[in-house]
Design a protein around this motif. Structure first.
Motif, PDB file in Angstrom:
ATOM      1  N   ILE A  65      41.294 -52.711 -11.670  1.00  0.00           N
ATOM      2  CA  ILE A  65      40.794 -51.788 -11.258  1.00  0.00           C
ATOM      3  C   ILE A  65      39.863 -51.510 -10.520  1.00  0.00           C
ATOM      4  O   ILE A  65      39.383 -51.613 -10.977  1.00  0.00           O
ATOM      5  CB  ILE A  65      41.111 -49.989 -11.762  1.00  0.00           C
ATOM      6  CG1 ILE A  65      43.192 -50.235 -12.840  1.00  0.00           C
ATOM      7  CG2 ILE A  65      41.331 -48.673 -11.311  1.00  0.00           C
ATOM      8  CD1 ILE A  65      42.212 -49.709 -13.833  1.00  0.00           C
ATOM      9  N   ALA A  89      45.016 -51.847  -7.996  1.00  0.00           N
ATOM     10  CA  ALA A  89      44.871 -50.986  -8.116  1.00  0.00           C
ATOM     11  C   ALA A  89      43.489 -50.302  -7.482  1.00  0.00           C
ATOM     12  O   ALA A  89      42.151 -51.046  -7.772  1.00  0.00           O
ATOM     13  CB  ALA A  89      45.484 -50.246  -9.396  1.00  0.00           C
ATOM     14  N   SER A  91      41.039 -47.019  -6.153  1.00  0.00           N
ATOM     15  CA  SER A  91      40.624 -45.579  -6.485  1.00  0.00           C
ATOM     16  C   SER A  91      39.854 -44.983  -5.629  1.00  0.00           C
ATOM     17  O   SER A  91      39.315 -46.356  -5.394  1.00  0.00           O
ATOM     18  CB  SER A  91      40.926 -44.556  -7.652  1.00  0.00           C
ATOM     19  OG  SER A  91      39.810 -45.295  -8.584  1.00  0.00           O
ATOM     20  N   GLY A  98      43.771 -46.141  -0.925  1.00  0.00           N
ATOM     21  CA  GLY A  98      43.995 -46.219  -2.784  1.00  0.00           C
ATOM     22  C   GLY A  98      44.817 -44.812  -2.819  1.00  0.00           C
ATOM     23  O   GLY A  98      44.508 -42.977  -1.836  1.00  0.00           O
ATOM     24  N   GLU A  99      44.535 -44.328  -3.895  1.00  0.00           N
ATOM     25  CA  GLU A  99      44.816 -43.082  -4.968  1.00  0.00           C
ATOM     26  C   GLU A  99      43.273 -42.361  -5.300  1.00  0.00           C
ATOM     27  O   GLU A  99      41.922 -42.916  -5.544  1.00  0.00           O
ATOM     28  CB  GLU A  99      44.985 -43.831  -6.044  1.00  0.00           C
ATOM     29  CG  GLU A  99      46.736 -44.002  -6.145  1.00  0.00           C
ATOM     30  CD  GLU A  99      47.114 -43.845  -7.714  1.00  0.00           C
ATOM     31  OE1 GLU A  99      45.851 -42.760  -8.723  1.00  0.00           O
ATOM     32  OE2 GLU A  99      47.730 -44.604  -8.090  1.00  0.00           O
ATOM     33  N   ASN A 105      41.874 -41.811 -13.930  1.00  0.00           N
ATOM     34  CA  ASN A 105      42.582 -41.352 -13.565  1.00  0.00           C
ATOM     35  C   ASN A 105      44.284 -42.475 -13.361  1.00  0.00           C
ATOM     36  O   ASN A 105      44.918 -42.422 -14.414  1.00  0.00           O
ATOM     37  CB  ASN A 105      42.392 -40.335 -12.181  1.00  0.00           C
ATOM     38  CG  ASN A 105      41.948 -39.221 -12.614  1.00  0.00           C
ATOM     39  OD1 ASN A 105      40.942 -39.135 -13.646  1.00  0.00           O
ATOM     40  ND2 ASN A 105      41.440 -39.222 -11.285  1.00  0.00           N
ATOM     41  N   LYS A 106      43.903 -43.623 -13.028  1.00  0.00           N
ATOM     42  CA  LYS A 106      44.123 -44.558 -12.763  1.00  0.00           C
ATOM     43  C   LYS A 106      44.695 -45.722 -14.092  1.00  0.00           C
ATOM     44  O   LYS A 106      45.675 -45.683 -14.755  1.00  0.00           O
ATOM     45  CB  LYS A 106      44.075 -45.337 -11.849  1.00  0.00           C
ATOM     46  CG  LYS A 106      44.969 -46.763 -11.294  1.00  0.00           C
ATOM     47  CD  LYS A 106      46.338 -45.886 -11.065  1.00  0.00           C
ATOM     48  CE  LYS A 106      47.483 -47.408 -10.961  1.00  0.00           C
ATOM     49  NZ  LYS A 106      48.656 -46.967 -10.024  1.00  0.00           N
ATOM     50  N   ALA A 109      46.821 -43.128 -15.882  1.00  0.00           N
ATOM     51  CA  ALA A 109      48.413 -43.000 -15.778  1.00  0.00           C
ATOM     52  C   ALA A 109      49.255 -44.784 -16.271  1.00  0.00           C
ATOM     53  O   ALA A 109      50.803 -44.724 -16.070  1.00  0.00           O
ATOM     54  CB  ALA A 109      48.028 -43.439 -14.175  1.00  0.00           C
TER      55      ALA A 109
END
Length: 176
Positions: A65, A89, A91, A98-99, A105-106, A109
Motif C-alpha cells: 500500500i 494499492a 491512496s 487511487g483511493e 483506511n486501505k 479494508a
C-alpha cells in the motif's frame, strides 16, 4: 535539498566523502513469513522498495500500500508493480490517484476483507506508522516500523536518537 545531499551533488567522480554506516539494523525477510504487507507513506516507498525485492526473491507473497498527499508525491509506484507482479494499492490524501484517504483506511479494508499477513512493515510519517501499528495490533499481526529520529554520532552516546519502545529506552542508531 539538505546540506549533505547538496554537498554530494557537487562531488565529482573520484572525490572522497566520509560517512558512518551502516547504522541500525537492516531489514531481513522474516523467518517463516509466507505473506507480507508493505505500507509506505510518502518517501517511505523508496527505502521499502529493496525490501519488496528481497521478500519476493525469498518467495514471500508480498503486497504493498503506497500513500502520499498527491499523485505527484507517490514514489516508485511503477517499480513496485514490476516487482510484485501487480499494481500496488495506492491512496492519496486529495484523491488524485487511487483511493482518497489514508493508507490505514486501505489496511483496515484488507483486514476486513479477510486478507491475512504474517508481517506488516511500514515506513512513513511517525503518525502514520503509529496508526498502522494501532490498526494491526488487535489482530496480532507482527508490525515493524522504521523510526528515523535525528542521529548525530551513530553510537548511542549522544542520545539524540533516543526513543521509548514498549516501555524501554532504545537508541535508533544502534538498536535499529
Amino acid at each position: 535539498l539538505g546540506f549533505g545531499t547538496e554537498h554530494m551533488t557537487e562531488l565529482a567522480v573520484g572525490d572522497a566523502v566520509e560517512m558512518i554506516g551502516p547504522i541500525g539494523r537492516g531489514w531481513q525477510p522474516p523467518e517463516g513469513c509466507k505473506r507480507a504487507l508493505i505500507v509506505a507513506g510518502g518517501v517511505g516507498s523508496a527505502p521499502l522498495y529493496p525490501l519488496a525485492e528481497e521478500l519476493t526473491a525469498a518467495g514471500v507473497a508480498t503486497d504493498a500500500i503506497l500513500g502520499a498527499s498527491t499523485i505527484d508525491a507517490l514514489v516508485a509506484r511503477e517499480r513496485y508493480g514490476a516487482v510484485l507482479g501487480c499494481e500496488p494499492a495506492c491512496s492519496t490524501d486529495d484523491g488524485t490517484y487511487g483511493e482518497k484517504g489514508l493508507v490505514t483506511n486501505k489496511l483496515q479494508a484488507l483486514i476486513d476483507a479477510g486478507e491475512q499477513y504474517d508481517e506488516v512493515i511500514a515506513i512513513g510519517p511517525v503518525i502514520m506508522m503509529k496508526f498502522v501499528a494501532a490498526t494491526t495490533k488487535p489482530y496480532g499481526i507482527k508490525t515493524l516500523v522504521s523510526l528515523n529520529p535525528i542521529m548525530v554520532d551513530g553510537t548511542g552516546m549522544c542520545g539524540g536518537c533516543r526513543v521509548k519502545v514498549g516501555g524501554q529506552m532504545k537508541f535508533a542508531c544502534v538498536d535499529g
